[in-house]
Design a protein around this motif. Structure first.
Motif, PDB file in Angstrom:
ATOM      1  N   PHE A  77      -3.795  -1.287  -3.713  1.00  0.00           N
ATOM      2  CA  PHE A  77      -4.700  -0.563  -2.827  1.00  0.00           C
ATOM      3  C   PHE A  77      -5.983  -1.380  -2.688  1.00  0.00           C
ATOM      4  O   PHE A  77      -6.392  -2.053  -3.633  1.00  0.00           O
ATOM      5  CB  PHE A  77      -5.064   0.798  -3.411  1.00  0.00           C
ATOM      6  CG  PHE A  77      -3.884   1.657  -3.773  1.00  0.00           C
ATOM      7  CD1 PHE A  77      -2.907   1.953  -2.835  1.00  0.00           C
ATOM      8  CD2 PHE A  77      -3.766   2.185  -5.057  1.00  0.00           C
ATOM      9  CE1 PHE A  77      -1.818   2.766  -3.181  1.00  0.00           C
ATOM     10  CE2 PHE A  77      -2.689   2.992  -5.404  1.00  0.00           C
ATOM     11  CZ  PHE A  77      -1.714   3.289  -4.458  1.00  0.00           C
ATOM     12  N   GLN A  78      -6.635  -1.233  -1.543  1.00  0.00           N
ATOM     13  CA  GLN A  78      -7.950  -1.855  -1.414  1.00  0.00           C
ATOM     14  C   GLN A  78      -8.889  -1.162  -2.393  1.00  0.00           C
ATOM     15  O   GLN A  78      -8.896   0.066  -2.497  1.00  0.00           O
ATOM     16  CB  GLN A  78      -8.452  -1.681   0.022  1.00  0.00           C
ATOM     17  CG  GLN A  78      -9.691  -2.511   0.291  1.00  0.00           C
ATOM     18  CD  GLN A  78     -10.260  -2.273   1.674  1.00  0.00           C
ATOM     19  OE1 GLN A  78      -9.856  -1.343   2.372  1.00  0.00           O
ATOM     20  NE2 GLN A  78     -11.220  -3.091   2.051  1.00  0.00           N
ATOM     21  N   LYS A 138       0.827  -1.199   0.000  1.00  0.00           N
ATOM     22  CA  LYS A 138       0.000   0.000   0.000  1.00  0.00           C
ATOM     23  C   LYS A 138       0.871   1.264   0.000  1.00  0.00           C
ATOM     24  O   LYS A 138       0.654   2.194  -0.771  1.00  0.00           O
ATOM     25  CB  LYS A 138      -0.942   0.019   1.204  1.00  0.00           C
ATOM     26  CG  LYS A 138      -1.589   1.376   1.311  1.00  0.00           C
ATOM     27  CD  LYS A 138      -2.828   1.499   2.091  1.00  0.00           C
ATOM     28  CE  LYS A 138      -3.353   2.925   1.793  1.00  0.00           C
ATOM     29  NZ  LYS A 138      -4.466   3.310   2.593  1.00  0.00           N
ATOM     30  N   ARG A 139       1.861   1.279   0.886  1.00  0.00           N
ATOM     31  CA  ARG A 139       2.697   2.467   1.051  1.00  0.00           C
ATOM     32  C   ARG A 139       3.426   2.842  -0.221  1.00  0.00           C
ATOM     33  O   ARG A 139       3.506   4.012  -0.588  1.00  0.00           O
ATOM     34  CB  ARG A 139       3.693   2.190   2.191  1.00  0.00           C
ATOM     35  CG  ARG A 139       4.563   3.351   2.599  1.00  0.00           C
ATOM     36  CD  ARG A 139       5.230   3.094   3.961  1.00  0.00           C
ATOM     37  NE  ARG A 139       5.597   1.706   4.174  1.00  0.00           N
ATOM     38  CZ  ARG A 139       6.724   1.132   3.733  1.00  0.00           C
ATOM     39  NH1 ARG A 139       7.611   1.839   3.049  1.00  0.00           N
ATOM     40  NH2 ARG A 139       6.985  -0.141   3.984  1.00  0.00           N
ATOM     41  N   ARG A 140       3.932   1.843  -0.939  1.00  0.00           N
ATOM     42  CA  ARG A 140       4.720   2.132  -2.125  1.00  0.00           C
ATOM     43  C   ARG A 140       3.901   2.098  -3.418  1.00  0.00           C
ATOM     44  O   ARG A 140       4.439   2.283  -4.495  1.00  0.00           O
ATOM     45  CB  ARG A 140       5.914   1.172  -2.219  1.00  0.00           C
ATOM     46  CG  ARG A 140       6.869   1.243  -1.010  1.00  0.00           C
ATOM     47  CD  ARG A 140       7.313   2.674  -0.686  1.00  0.00           C
ATOM     48  NE  ARG A 140       7.782   3.393  -1.856  1.00  0.00           N
ATOM     49  CZ  ARG A 140       9.017   3.355  -2.320  1.00  0.00           C
ATOM     50  NH1 ARG A 140       9.929   2.641  -1.695  1.00  0.00           N
ATOM     51  NH2 ARG A 140       9.364   4.047  -3.375  1.00  0.00           N
ATOM     52  N   GLY A 141       2.610   1.802  -3.325  1.00  0.00           N
ATOM     53  CA  GLY A 141       1.769   1.882  -4.520  1.00  0.00           C
ATOM     54  C   GLY A 141       1.761   0.626  -5.376  1.00  0.00           C
ATOM     55  O   GLY A 141       1.628   0.706  -6.597  1.00  0.00           O
ATOM     56  N   VAL A 158       0.810  -2.286 -11.159  1.00  0.00           N
ATOM     57  CA  VAL A 158       0.383  -2.504 -12.537  1.00  0.00           C
ATOM     58  C   VAL A 158       1.583  -2.867 -13.404  1.00  0.00           C
ATOM     59  O   VAL A 158       1.483  -3.721 -14.298  1.00  0.00           O
ATOM     60  CB  VAL A 158      -0.377  -1.276 -13.083  1.00  0.00           C
ATOM     61  CG1 VAL A 158       0.493  -0.047 -13.170  1.00  0.00           C
ATOM     62  CG2 VAL A 158      -0.974  -1.555 -14.451  1.00  0.00           C
ATOM     63  N   GLU A 159       2.738  -2.306 -13.104  1.00  0.00           N
ATOM     64  CA  GLU A 159       3.947  -2.647 -13.877  1.00  0.00           C
ATOM     65  C   GLU A 159       4.403  -4.065 -13.552  1.00  0.00           C
ATOM     66  O   GLU A 159       4.767  -4.830 -14.448  1.00  0.00           O
ATOM     67  CB  GLU A 159       5.078  -1.656 -13.568  1.00  0.00           C
ATOM     68  CG  GLU A 159       4.769  -0.200 -13.886  1.00  0.00           C
ATOM     69  CD  GLU A 159       4.683   0.115 -15.381  1.00  0.00           C
ATOM     70  OE1 GLU A 159       5.209  -0.677 -16.189  1.00  0.00           O
ATOM     71  OE2 GLU A 159       4.078   1.142 -15.734  1.00  0.00           O
ATOM     72  N   TRP A 191      -9.065  -5.777  -5.002  1.00  0.00           N
ATOM     73  CA  TRP A 191      -7.847  -4.987  -4.926  1.00  0.00           C
ATOM     74  C   TRP A 191      -7.568  -4.279  -6.233  1.00  0.00           C
ATOM     75  O   TRP A 191      -7.861  -4.791  -7.313  1.00  0.00           O
ATOM     76  CB  TRP A 191      -6.649  -5.880  -4.567  1.00  0.00           C
ATOM     77  CG  TRP A 191      -6.825  -6.533  -3.233  1.00  0.00           C
ATOM     78  CD1 TRP A 191      -7.443  -7.723  -2.985  1.00  0.00           C
ATOM     79  CD2 TRP A 191      -6.452  -5.994  -1.961  1.00  0.00           C
ATOM     80  NE1 TRP A 191      -7.454  -7.974  -1.634  1.00  0.00           N
ATOM     81  CE2 TRP A 191      -6.857  -6.930  -0.983  1.00  0.00           C
ATOM     82  CE3 TRP A 191      -5.811  -4.820  -1.539  1.00  0.00           C
ATOM     83  CZ2 TRP A 191      -6.641  -6.729   0.383  1.00  0.00           C
ATOM     84  CZ3 TRP A 191      -5.590  -4.623  -0.193  1.00  0.00           C
ATOM     85  CH2 TRP A 191      -6.007  -5.567   0.763  1.00  0.00           C
ATOM     86  N   ASP A 192      -7.012  -3.082  -6.122  1.00  0.00           N
ATOM     87  CA  ASP A 192      -6.590  -2.316  -7.296  1.00  0.00           C
ATOM     88  C   ASP A 192      -5.065  -2.293  -7.345  1.00  0.00           C
ATOM     89  O   ASP A 192      -4.408  -2.066  -6.325  1.00  0.00           O
ATOM     90  CB  ASP A 192      -7.102  -0.870  -7.203  1.00  0.00           C
ATOM     91  CG  ASP A 192      -8.622  -0.785  -7.269  1.00  0.00           C
ATOM     92  OD1 ASP A 192      -9.261  -1.784  -7.655  1.00  0.00           O
ATOM     93  OD2 ASP A 192      -9.166   0.285  -6.932  1.00  0.00           O
ATOM     94  N   TYR A 193      -4.524  -2.509  -8.528  1.00  0.00           N
ATOM     95  CA  TYR A 193      -3.071  -2.429  -8.701  1.00  0.00           C
ATOM     96  C   TYR A 193      -2.670  -0.974  -8.889  1.00  0.00           C
ATOM     97  O   TYR A 193      -3.168  -0.306  -9.790  1.00  0.00           O
ATOM     98  CB  TYR A 193      -2.622  -3.271  -9.897  1.00  0.00           C
ATOM     99  CG  TYR A 193      -2.629  -4.754  -9.590  1.00  0.00           C
ATOM    100  CD1 TYR A 193      -3.818  -5.487  -9.629  1.00  0.00           C
ATOM    101  CD2 TYR A 193      -1.464  -5.419  -9.232  1.00  0.00           C
ATOM    102  CE1 TYR A 193      -3.830  -6.840  -9.318  1.00  0.00           C
ATOM    103  CE2 TYR A 193      -1.472  -6.778  -8.925  1.00  0.00           C
ATOM    104  CZ  TYR A 193      -2.652  -7.476  -8.966  1.00  0.00           C
ATOM    105  OH  TYR A 193      -2.659  -8.809  -8.650  1.00  0.00           O
ATOM    106  N   GLY A 194      -1.770  -0.496  -8.031  1.00  0.00           N
ATOM    107  CA  GLY A 194      -1.292   0.882  -8.103  1.00  0.00           C
ATOM    108  C   GLY A 194      -0.177   1.032  -9.123  1.00  0.00           C
ATOM    109  O   GLY A 194       0.138   0.099  -9.880  1.00  0.00           O
ATOM    110  N   PRO A 195       0.448   2.223  -9.152  1.00  0.00           N
ATOM    111  CA  PRO A 195       1.462   2.520 -10.174  1.00  0.00           C
ATOM    112  C   PRO A 195       2.602   1.500 -10.274  1.00  0.00           C
ATOM    113  O   PRO A 195       3.049   1.212 -11.381  1.00  0.00           O
ATOM    114  CB  PRO A 195       1.987   3.889  -9.737  1.00  0.00           C
ATOM    115  CG  PRO A 195       0.807   4.537  -9.086  1.00  0.00           C
ATOM    116  CD  PRO A 195       0.118   3.423  -8.339  1.00  0.00           C
TER     117      PRO A 195
END
Lengths: 446, 446
Positions: A24-25, A18-21, A44-45, A37-41
């Motif tokens: 995210f929930q 969560k902290r590093r992206g 997603v990579e 869950w959503d994949y952050g920046p």
């Protein structure tokens, strides 16, 4: 090999994500949506890289495989013929006191695990999500969100055969979302209701089924190992005859040793000719293969290696997590957290760091960043970071698994060279800016 | 530039797509599912390449963008706050005679276009697909399949901001599936109920909205042109004030001239602070940005370039289709069909062809194929084909848009050189096998 426990607990990895992206929930500002869950920046990579590595190994890298991307919404008769409408059920029980719901087959006692209350009689609950196509909500318009991608391959068997003129053995590979209305979910992204799969249906002559099944178990296991997963945390578990699905005569799971214990990350099944026959009979179209040698139409057997993308992500993240003692600039020992991700999987490939935020360094550092980023040879994120001390920035890159940092310092203004720092060894080497891209490429296999 | 009509009709392109394995009707053996399509072995590669080119241009290639991959299933309150539950409707009418359904706002007369029958009064029909999360089918468990990916970005605004420490202006980019229960569909993959989107939400200071809106219109248009789309078939159409959505103060469409006329392939909207304010108010979380310079919390404006992946695929396919007269081996003129796809988009990058299927040629041709395929430099399919005459095989590769063919002939056995043939010019050049990968790479930009 001796079993080696995980180096990280679930809370630590979830919090780093969560902290590093990385993750995210989903819908967090609205209180979240159960186990989504959503994949952050960075996530997603990482997920892209996992899927690309798989596609590259199993589609681009082989002569006997083609890809496919079937729609999530399919004709409802597909799921009748496959047996999912009838049998894709779990036994659901509910606590009469606290109203929590459980899968009866996962309970060890007849009382509610949450409050000790009495449970209802089990009823069979179908795991397929239903929706309605078109404006009328009646039984005739029900369609399902696919609970697996495999059926999209089976129903396209003849189309693919005709378009590609393939000979047995050959496979069809697919990556895509699937949905299961699970009664119980959990363990972060390990068991969720919406997930992504990487599936192969590999078609063989019936008498070669057993041989190819064994080969696919080994090739599947090796894919994780080749991408750096510690083999002491990987095992193959053959299903007992009693465990087998109705369509399978042999199934093996590839399991990984997660912080909570062994968990399935991929299954390999010998599905025989069950699926092609079921859809031949369901649709009236003959899903067969004409064997030139014998002059006969045969129904091939199918070997299915089926992997979860999110579980693969979870495996690579967990396995890469490392804590160690490392010296700071002043020589003091300090805890270093790093993700020892395979370079092919790392979300950020290279970070370009000016020694400090300085008006003399910035133009050159920006130029180096542009040069690296624009290169065809490096496929992935190339970050620029000039905030805080260089030590802090190295640690930040270590924590997200960046394999290489390139530091531009005051000497660079004179010698037109920069320092490459390797994540795992922390070794530093000076290279001329002119040869930088080649030097990076050499250190980033895959 | 003068408008240039399409070189192909819809039937021709649809038939090529099926025959060569770009696209199949979904669940075809069960009679198909209305306007749903499956990407076949070549289509899945083309679509991957389109998405990769987009990600590379807009995420990896920029300093001001990060990626995201949010779940399809979101908390239902997201769609209440966004206005979709209330207003994402089309006016539905049904013919009292033949019972066909129509969108009233698309009809020019008050009679059924199919049979001339009388139509019902319009009723508002919400385009979101509904399903139920968990075993109880009541209003409390309704969730929606997202009709756009944008809202997944807005609800993650603060998470992304915190994890990445971004400064305005910056954007969040996302590629993913969306679903709309359209009343009328059609034109192949142009309007379907399940589709994929490439969306950016670009956050700016409110007084910079107009400037960034104009920049994104131009950058969006240029992306298609850079990937080879004929600019005479591209136009930008600004919406009239009366056409604007409730959230937008300015919208432009990038349109392409399809065989049936101009069609929207991307929209760019200035959504103002509508969405962040709507979700701040809906969730109770302040979705704002702290401006260091002024010391104030502001709600950024959002510029949204939103493109359809399938429409982009349709654009590239249609635009690439070419028929011309070309000489055969015997010097006769014959019709040649080719897809002049940009090399970055072509599903097969290189085809390796032995001059004939011959036991002396095969080992060397296989060796050349392996060498090219194993190279890091070529990302995509490298095919081997030895069936039928060399002329037929060139035509087959032309028809699927393969930029380069590598031919291994009997001279190759002596001179260790092969012939590279370029798709568009049909020019042939002899290169040593040793330098083949470099020679290919030079001819495959991107």
């Amino acid at each position: 090999m001796t079993e080696t426990p995980s180096r990280v607990d679930l809370t630590t990895i979830t919090s780093l994500c969560k902290r590093r992206g990385f993750l995210f929930q989903s819908s967090e500002i609205y209180g979240g949506l159960g186990s989504t869950w959503d994949y952050g920046p960075l996530g997603v990579e990482l997920k892209r890289n996992v899927k690309d590595a798989w596609w590259r190994a199993f589609v681009w890298g082989r002569d006997d495989m083609v890809g496919l991307d079937a729609a999530i919404l399919m004709h409802p008769d597909v799921w009748r013929a496959s047996g999912h409408v009838e049998s894709f059920n779990d036994p659901l029980v509910e606590c009469r006191d606290c109203h929590q719901r459980w899968r009866e087959d996962q309970l060890s006692e007849a009382k509610c695990p949450a409050c000790g209350g009495e449970l209802t009689e089990p009823r069979m609950f179908n795991l397929m999500f239903e929706t309605y196509l078109g404006p009328v909500k009646d039984d005739a318009s029900i369609v399902y969100l696919r609970p697996e991608t495999a059926q999209g391959i089976f129903v396209n068997f003849s189309n693919v055969l005709t378009a590609t003129r393939r000979k047995l053995p050959f496979g069809i590979a697919q990556i895509g979302k699937a949905f299961r209305n699970e009664i119980t979910t959990g363990n972060f992204i390990f068991r969720t209701r919406e997930f992504e799969m990487m599936e192969i249906e590999y078609f063989v002559k019936p008498d070669e089924g057993e041989e190819w099944y064994r080969r696919w178990v080994e090739e599947s296991r090796r894919w994780y190992a080749d991408l750096g997963v510690n083999e002491a945390r990987l095992r193959v578990r053959d299903h007992d005859p009693a465990e087998l699905s109705h369509y399978s005569i042999a199934t093996s799971d590839i399991e990984y040793l997660f912080p909570w214990g062994w968990g399935e990350i991929q299954g390999i099944a010998n599905r025989t000719d069950y699926d092609l026959r079921a859809h031949s009979s369901g649709s009236g179209e003959q899903l067969t293969y004409f064997d030139n040698e014998t002059g006969q139409h045969i129904t091939p057997y199918v070997i299915e290696p089926s992997a979860g993308v999110d579980r693969a992500v979870m495996t690579f993240l967990t396995d890469a997590y490392t804590e160690e003692q490392a010296p700071t600039a002043s020589g003091k020992l300090e805890r270093r957290v790093l993700l020892k991700l395979h370079p092919a999987l790392a979300p950020v490939k290279v970070a370009v760091l000016p020694l400090s935020r300085n008006e003399r360094l910035t133009p050159l550092a920006r130029e180096v960043h542009d040069k690296v980023r624009r290169s065809d040879a490096i496929r992935g994120l190339v970050q620029y970071d000039d905030a805080q001390s260089i030590g802090r920035r190295y640690r930040r890159q270590d924590e997200i698994g960046t394999p290489l940092c390139v530091t531009v310092d005051f000497d660079s203004l004179d010698d037109h060279a920069v320092t490459i720092r390797e994540r795992d060894s922390m070794a530093q080497v000076r290279v001329p800016i002119e040869g930088l891209v080649a030097a990076i490429k050499e250190r980033l296999p895959g």
